[in-house]
Design a protein around this motif. Sequence first.
Motif, short mmCIF file in Angstrom:
data_model
loop_
_atom_site.label_atom_id
_atom_site.label_comp_id
_atom_site.label_asym_id
_atom_site.label_seq_id
_atom_site.Cartn_x
_atom_site.Cartn_y
_atom_site.Cartn_z
N VAL A 87 0.84 -1.21 0.00
CA VAL A 87 0.00 0.00 0.00
C VAL A 87 0.87 1.25 0.00
O VAL A 87 0.63 2.20 -0.75
N LEU A 146 0.12 2.42 -3.66
CA LEU A 146 -1.10 3.23 -3.58
C LEU A 146 -0.85 4.64 -3.06
O LEU A 146 -1.73 5.48 -3.10
N THR A 203 -12.28 3.34 -0.27
CA THR A 203 -13.44 2.54 0.13
C THR A 203 -14.26 3.21 1.23
O THR A 203 -13.71 3.74 2.19
N THR A 207 -16.90 -2.20 -4.29
CA THR A 207 -16.67 -2.44 -5.72
C THR A 207 -17.15 -1.24 -6.53
O THR A 207 -16.49 -0.81 -7.48
N THR A 238 -6.07 0.34 4.94
CA THR A 238 -4.77 -0.24 5.32
C THR A 238 -3.81 0.88 5.69
O THR A 238 -3.77 1.91 4.99
N LYS A 278 -16.94 11.87 -12.44
CA LYS A 278 -16.06 12.97 -12.88
C LYS A 278 -16.08 14.14 -11.89
O LYS A 278 -15.42 15.16 -12.10
N PHE A 301 -11.21 9.99 -9.72
CA PHE A 301 -11.55 8.60 -10.04
C PHE A 301 -10.48 7.99 -10.95
O PHE A 301 -10.06 6.85 -10.75
N LYS A 302 -10.03 8.75 -11.93
CA LYS A 302 -9.00 8.23 -12.83
C LYS A 302 -7.70 8.00 -12.08
O LYS A 302 -6.96 7.03 -12.35
N MET A 320 -8.15 4.73 -10.19
CA MET A 320 -8.11 3.54 -11.07
C MET A 320 -6.68 3.27 -11.57
O MET A 320 -6.21 2.13 -11.57
N ALA A 321 -6.00 4.35 -11.98
CA ALA A 321 -4.62 4.18 -12.47
C ALA A 321 -3.72 3.67 -11.35
O ALA A 321 -2.85 2.83 -11.56
N LEU A 370 -4.69 1.88 -8.75
CA LEU A 370 -5.01 0.48 -8.44
C LEU A 370 -4.43 -0.48 -9.47
O LEU A 370 -4.15 -1.64 -9.14
N ASP A 371 -4.23 -0.04 -10.69
CA ASP A 371 -3.58 -0.91 -11.68
C ASP A 371 -2.23 -1.40 -11.14
O ASP A 371 -1.89 -2.59 -11.23
N ARG A 376 -2.52 -3.62 -7.91
CA ARG A 376 -2.92 -5.03 -8.15
C ARG A 376 -1.69 -5.90 -8.44
O ARG A 376 -1.70 -7.10 -8.15
N TYR A 388 -9.22 -7.65 -1.62
CA TYR A 388 -8.87 -6.22 -1.66
C TYR A 388 -8.22 -5.81 -2.98
O TYR A 388 -7.81 -6.65 -3.78
N GLU A 389 -8.20 -4.50 -3.18
CA GLU A 389 -7.74 -3.87 -4.43
C GLU A 389 -8.50 -4.43 -5.65
O GLU A 389 -7.94 -4.63 -6.72
N GLY A 390 -9.77 -4.66 -5.40
CA GLY A 390 -10.66 -5.19 -6.44
C GLY A 390 -10.81 -6.68 -6.27
O GLY A 390 -9.83 -7.43 -6.34
N1 CAA Z 1 -6.87 3.91 -15.52
C1 CAA Z 1 -7.30 5.17 -15.79
N2 CAA Z 1 -8.60 5.46 -15.98
C2 CAA Z 1 -9.50 4.46 -15.87
C3 CAA Z 1 -9.11 3.15 -15.57
C4 CAA Z 1 -7.72 2.89 -15.40
N3 CAA Z 1 -7.30 1.66 -15.12
N4 CAA Z 1 -10.21 2.38 -15.51
C5 CAA Z 1 -11.26 3.16 -15.77
N5 CAA Z 1 -10.82 4.43 -15.98
C6 CAA Z 1 -11.64 5.60 -16.35
C7 CAA Z 1 -12.41 5.28 -17.62
O1 CAA Z 1 -11.66 5.60 -18.76
C8 CAA Z 1 -13.64 6.15 -17.47
O2 CAA Z 1 -13.34 7.48 -17.86
P1 CAA Z 1 -14.02 8.11 -19.20
O3 CAA Z 1 -15.48 8.12 -18.90
O4 CAA Z 1 -13.42 9.48 -19.30
O5 CAA Z 1 -13.66 7.21 -20.31
C9 CAA Z 1 -13.86 6.18 -15.98
O6 CAA Z 1 -12.63 5.82 -15.36
C10 CAA Z 1 -14.95 5.23 -15.52
O7 CAA Z 1 -14.61 3.94 -15.95
P2 CAA Z 1 -15.65 2.75 -15.81
O8 CAA Z 1 -16.94 3.12 -16.50
O9 CAA Z 1 -14.99 1.49 -16.21
O10 CAA Z 1 -15.95 2.78 -14.22
P3 CAA Z 1 -16.97 1.97 -13.32
O11 CAA Z 1 -17.66 2.89 -12.41
O12 CAA Z 1 -17.80 1.04 -14.16
O13 CAA Z 1 -16.00 1.12 -12.38
C11 CAA Z 1 -14.74 -0.78 -11.66
C12 CAA Z 1 -15.30 0.08 -12.82
C13 CAA Z 1 -13.71 -1.65 -12.37
C14 CAA Z 1 -15.78 -1.67 -11.01
C15 CAA Z 1 -14.06 0.13 -10.59
O14 CAA Z 1 -15.02 0.85 -9.85
C16 CAA Z 1 -13.22 -0.67 -9.63
O15 CAA Z 1 -12.06 -0.97 -9.93
N6 CAA Z 1 -13.78 -1.06 -8.44
C17 CAA Z 1 -12.99 -1.73 -7.41
C18 CAA Z 1 -12.45 -0.75 -6.46
C19 CAA Z 1 -11.20 -1.26 -5.78
O16 CAA Z 1 -10.36 -1.90 -6.36
N7 CAA Z 1 -11.07 -0.89 -4.50
C20 CAA Z 1 -9.90 -1.21 -3.78
C21 CAA Z 1 -9.76 -0.32 -2.61
S1 CAA Z 1 -8.11 -0.04 -2.10
C22 CAA Z 1 -7.60 -1.39 -1.25
O17 CAA Z 1 -8.21 -2.42 -1.23
C23 CAA Z 1 -6.30 -1.21 -0.57
C24 CAA Z 1 -5.99 -2.19 0.50
O18 CAA Z 1 -6.54 -2.18 1.57
C25 CAA Z 1 -4.93 -3.15 0.30
#
Ligand code: CAA
Length: 379
Positions: A89, A93, A126, A132, A158, A179, A232-233, A236-237, A239-240, A243, A362-364
């Motif tokens: 983390v 993160l 979260t 999710t 965490t 957004k 949000f972006k 998501m970036a 979390l990539d 993961r 976690y992390e999706g």
């Molecule tokens: N990188 C950059 N931008 C991204 C992206 C990425 N990987 N994925 C999506 N986006 C952007 C999209 O391009 C979109 O933007 P535009 O409209 O401009 O094109 C916008 O984000 C929305 O994308 P989606 O429609 O795909 O979004 P969604 O609401 O349907 O969500 C989801 C998709 C995959 C379910 C997402 O909400 C998700 O990943 N959920 C899980 C959350 C998660 O992983 N939580 C973990 C918490 S942290 C944790 O766990 C830490 C710990 O304790 C260890």
Amino acid sequence: MDFSLNKEQEAVRKMVREFADKELAPIAAEIDETCEFPAATVKKMGELGLMGMTVPRELGGGGMDDVSYAVSIEEISRVCASHGVTMSVNNSLVCWPLLKFGTEEQKKKYLVDLASGKKLGAFGLTEPGAGTDAASQATVAVKEGDNYIITGSKVFITNGSKNQVAIIFAMTDKAKGLKGISAFIVEDTFNGYIVGSIEKKMGIRGSIQAELVFEKMAVPAANMLGKEGDGFKIAMATLDGGRIGIAAQALGIAQAAFEASLKYAKEREQFGKPIAKFQAIQWFLAEMATDIDAARMLVYKAAADKAQGRKYTVSAAMAKLYASDVAVRVTRNAIQIHGGYGYTKDYPLERYYRDAKITEIYEGTSEVQRMVISGDLLK
Ligand code: CAA
């Protein structure tokens, strides 16, 4: 195609393995039992450059590559998954988004301390109603003069404790949906920052997952990470990369369970011979080794994609989906090989099994990883 690690990556593995065997192995079972956060060893990890591994040295980090990072998480988690997630983390993160999206001032002010382990980083996305469905943020940030006033709460955070810097997400414009989410850098010393209840958990019990409550917390506008609406972006970036860290954690847990099983199978005798002589055990071992090798390739591939500037959203999701599944399967079968002993606390297998489970969550969750992968296939 060369599947081997380079000399530097091998040297990092050796260094981290020695550290984990010497410093973490003696306390791993104890912190699982007591749920005590291992502040002293986390501090040592900071001194070794493990808390901000890919952050440049001049910013307090280890100046290493993403594959070395994955290998290090694997090695730490092979011995103690609680240290693994604490490290993951902080690196993935918190340090990474600060490096990627932070201003020079933000990097100097926050990244240096985080990367060197002087402060602990948390990632507040979260919420009770936003798991999710991460876009459903109820935490709000309202601009007032030079500050944003943040009100809301986060759960399962965490590293959410004292001496920390957290990146948190809040709605700055609800009408814009996802957004309208923005990211902020907050300190635990800010007025209105409250650490709530600490979770009691099935596994990774030496790590902290806390509730954070923000009661009209004033955050300087200069602490916004990225621009308004970018949150949000950024999440998501971030979390990539996260993961990949969790996939490496799963890999390390599976490796530990496999090594223990191989050793036990050669030592444990039933019917007058070591159980390794029985085909049922041989097949378990063969499947474990194959699963782990496949998971390792996916994890290192995702890390290499990130290191070499290729897209890694899908490879990270695949690595986490597969490695977490392998971790649960391998740890379950490792208990099966150990029989009744595996179910006791005299052996670490039951801890590995409990620790493995969270990697599917976690992390999706695994289902989120499938959404990400299929979303790419069908776009
Ligand atoms: N990188 C950059 N931008 C991204 C992206 C990425 N990987 N994925 C999506 N986006 C952007 C999209 O391009 C979109 O933007 P535009 O409209 O401009 O094109 C916008 O984000 C929305 O994308 P989606 O429609 O795909 O979004 P969604 O609401 O349907 O969500 C989801 C998709 C995959 C379910 C997402 O909400 C998700 O990943 N959920 C899980 C959350 C998660 O992983 N939580 C973990 C918490 S942290 C944790 O766990 C830490 C710990 O304790 C260890």
